[in-house]
Scaffold this motif. Structure first.
Motif, PDB file in Angstrom:
ATOM      1  N   UNK A   1       6.152   8.075   2.893  1.00  0.00           N
ATOM      2  CA  UNK A   1       5.087   7.123   2.575  1.00  0.00           C
ATOM      3  C   UNK A   1       4.860   6.258   3.807  1.00  0.00           C
ATOM      4  N   UNK A   2       3.613   6.003   4.117  1.00  0.00           N
ATOM      5  CA  UNK A   2       3.272   5.175   5.271  1.00  0.00           C
ATOM      6  C   UNK A   2       1.904   4.556   5.029  1.00  0.00           C
ATOM      7  N   UNK A  57      10.377  -4.407   0.543  1.00  0.00           N
ATOM      8  CA  UNK A  57       9.488  -4.821   1.626  1.00  0.00           C
ATOM      9  C   UNK A  57       8.213  -5.458   1.090  1.00  0.00           C
ATOM     10  N   UNK A  58       7.693  -4.920  -0.027  1.00  0.00           N
ATOM     11  CA  UNK A  58       6.485  -5.488  -0.604  1.00  0.00           C
ATOM     12  C   UNK A  58       6.733  -6.891  -1.141  1.00  0.00           C
ATOM     13  N   UNK A  88       0.827  -1.207   0.000  1.00  0.00           N
ATOM     14  CA  UNK A  88       0.000   0.000   0.000  1.00  0.00           C
ATOM     15  C   UNK A  88       0.863   1.259   0.000  1.00  0.00           C
ATOM     16  N   UNK A  89       1.956   1.236   0.774  1.00  0.00           N
ATOM     17  CA  UNK A  89       2.867   2.387   0.783  1.00  0.00           C
ATOM     18  C   UNK A  89       3.545   2.543  -0.574  1.00  0.00           C
ATOM     19  N   UNK A  90       3.921   1.414  -1.187  1.00  0.00           N
ATOM     20  CA  UNK A  90       4.527   1.468  -2.517  1.00  0.00           C
ATOM     21  C   UNK A  90       3.538   2.018  -3.534  1.00  0.00           C
ATOM     22  N   UNK A 133      13.535   5.352  -2.122  1.00  0.00           N
ATOM     23  CA  UNK A 133      12.182   5.072  -1.638  1.00  0.00           C
ATOM     24  C   UNK A 133      11.565   3.906  -2.398  1.00  0.00           C
ATOM     25  N   UNK A 134      11.744   3.869  -3.724  1.00  0.00           N
ATOM     26  CA  UNK A 134      11.211   2.757  -4.506  1.00  0.00           C
ATOM     27  C   UNK A 134      11.871   1.443  -4.098  1.00  0.00           C
ATOM     28  N   UNK A 135      13.177   1.477  -3.871  1.00  0.00           N
ATOM     29  CA  UNK A 135      13.885   0.259  -3.470  1.00  0.00           C
ATOM     30  C   UNK A 135      13.393  -0.224  -2.110  1.00  0.00           C
ATOM     31  N   UNK A 136      13.261   0.707  -1.174  1.00  0.00           N
ATOM     32  CA  UNK A 136      12.830   0.313   0.179  1.00  0.00           C
ATOM     33  C   UNK A 136      11.456  -0.339   0.151  1.00  0.00           C
TER      34      UNK A 136
END
Length: 494
Positions: free
Chosen positions: A394-395, A298-299, A267-269, A291-294
């Motif tokens: 993003x959260x 995780x997704x 959802x954050x992605x 940010x995209x990598x993180x």
């Protein structure tokens, strides 16, 4: 100490010495000799030896103790559990907790009696721990733990319960909840916090000395840290409101991972992707890529990558420490021991949280009773009279309401800018919420949202990055709480 004997004389002793015989490290006989060599009259104290089921020297113990001690047998096999059981059998005005690998100096009880007279404001106190070392690893272990003990005794406002040598009034001990076996050695911190919250003073009697034997084995260090961490995570999972619970610092691993799952990261992605398509919030391309990598990692992988990295760090530190015990300097051993313990605690916290995830109940609800999980939040902090958590740019949170129309109130103190100027976009289950459905107040976002039949949905947001002064974190919104309530005008549904 004849005056003390006359003053405190009676059927009950002044002190109940509680000695758990687990983890004695081959030192229990030395400990025993220290206690029967005290300079005060024997009527002033009783010795309670609490024996675990696997204690192998029972015959020798009975012969040595004779009539000079009471033996109490229990099924517990943990020092804290043995101490807790011993406290239920004690008759003294004061409980005196110690360990069977600690040897008291002969004047300990004499000094403790004087302290109770000289410091009437103390309801409890810890004595001084003097290390006994026998190899370089035990020296490094002692230096590390002694520094922590000294900090607790001299500087920390409340962390003053040291189970090596802790004296407390029996009535106050029970009032504050006592030692809880299921929390392991974290129980000491919980008890200390309760004393402080209730306004009780714990002193430090430096002149009363105990000699503490450090074993100097890596395996024992690992077992001790796991015992502490398991108790810490179990306590946080209970989400209790006991006196002092608010004093216990919540570790960053708990904040980041207890309510996490891959759907929240997805959802954050999703919020990041949609927000980026608008061409907003990014001053530097490298920030966008990070940010995209993180969120992408995780997704896809959840917390697996984080746990693998933590395990590799702990393994590296273990190998280096093991090698240094053979060929390294004392300074290098001490440095790598601290690094090993830090990496081990990080790994063990992640593993304990993963095992209990899904059973956290209200403990996962950092931001309110209607928040079941979260991703993308930093730890609790306070500023300008507000207590809140910074989110990342993003959260996502999993919220619980009633099926149908609900009002969602995100309380967000305007610490970085007026909320209207931030330009945050909100998403419900992957779909952007129409800005016309969001009422922006001075310190809150209020949304009218339709929740699915389960009443559970994922609320996510994305906003420009804010970097604080001397703060490496990527910050988004300051969030004090998230409240979900049924719209007053909505029709009720089962």
């Amino acid at each position: 100490m004849q005056d003390a004997s006359a003053r405190y004389g009676g059927e009950a002793p002044l002190f109940s010495i509680i000695i758990p015989l687990e983890y004695h490290r081959g030192q229990w006989e030395q400990s025993w000799l220290g206690w029967i060599s005290q300079t005060v009259d024997k009527s002033l104290y009783e010795i309670i030896l609490v024996v675990p089921p696997d204690f192998v020297a029972r015959d020798e113990l009975k012969a040595l103790a004779g009539e000079q001690a009471r033996l109490e047998f229990t099924a517990s096999d943990h020092d804290i559990g043995l101490c807790a059981f011993g406290a239920t059998k004690a008759r003294g005005l004061y409980l005196f907790f110690t360990e069977s690998h600690c040897r008291p100096e002969p004047d300990v009880i004499e000094l403790c009696i004087r302290a109770t007279d000289a410091h009437p404001d103390w309801v409890a106190f810890s004595c001084r721990s003097v290390p006994i070392c026998h190899n370089r690893l035990s020296e490094a272990e002692a230096a590390m733990y002694q520094a922590d003990i000294e900090f607790g005794m001299r500087q920390h406002p409340w962390r003053k319960v040291l189970d090596q040598c802790f004296v407390t009034r029996r009535d106050v001990y029970w009032e504050c909840g006592g030692l809880r076996e299921e929390l392991g050695h974290f129980a000491e911190w919980v008890l200390a916090a309760a004393y402080h919250a209730k306004g009780y003073a714990i002193g430090y009697l430096e002149e009363a000395r105990f000699h503490h034997y450090y074993i100097g084995e890596i395996g024992e260090l690992k077992a001790f840290t796991l015992d502490f961490v398991e108790g810490e995570i179990r306590y946080l999972g209970e989400a209790r409101r006991d006196p002092g619970s608010e004093l216990l610092e919540v570790p960053v691993e708990w904040v980041e991972w207890v309510g996490f799952d891959v759907s929240l990261a997805s959802a954050a992605l999703n919020a990041l992707v949609h927000y980026s398509l608008k061409g907003r919030g990014w001053k530097r391309p490298d920030e966008k890529l990070r940010a995209f990598w993180r969120w992408g990692a995780l997704a896809l992988c959840g917390d697996r990558l984080v746990r693998v990295a933590a395990r590799l760090a702990a393994m590296q530190a273990h190998l280096c420490l093991s090698a240094l015990t053979v060929i390294g300097s004392s300074e290098a051993i001490a440095r790598w021991m601290r690094r090993y313990i830090a990496s081990l605690i990080h790994l063990q916290r992640l593993e304990c949280i993963r095992r209990m995830r899904g059973h956290a109940g209200p403990a996962a609800r950092f931001l309110g009773d209607r928040v079941l999980g979260q991703a993308g939040f930093h730890g609790l902090e306070s500023s300008a009279g507000h207590v809140f958590r910074w989110s990342e740019p993003q959260a996502a949170v999993r919220i619980l309401g009633r099926a149908g129309r609900n009002t969602v109130l995100v309380r967000s103190p305007a610490l970085r800018a007026p909320l209207r100027e931030i330009g945050a976009h909100f998403y419900l289950d992957g779909v952007r919420i129409d800005p016309s459905a969001i009422a922006i107040g001075p310190d809150s976002y209020t949304m009218g949202l339709d929740l699915p039949p389960s009443g559970i949905a994922i609320l996510a947001w994305s906003c420009p990055v804010m970097t604080g002064i001397d703060d490496p974190r990527r910050l988004g919104l300051s969030v004090a709480s998230i409240e979900v309530s049924r719209d007053a005008g909505a029709s009720s549904q089962p």
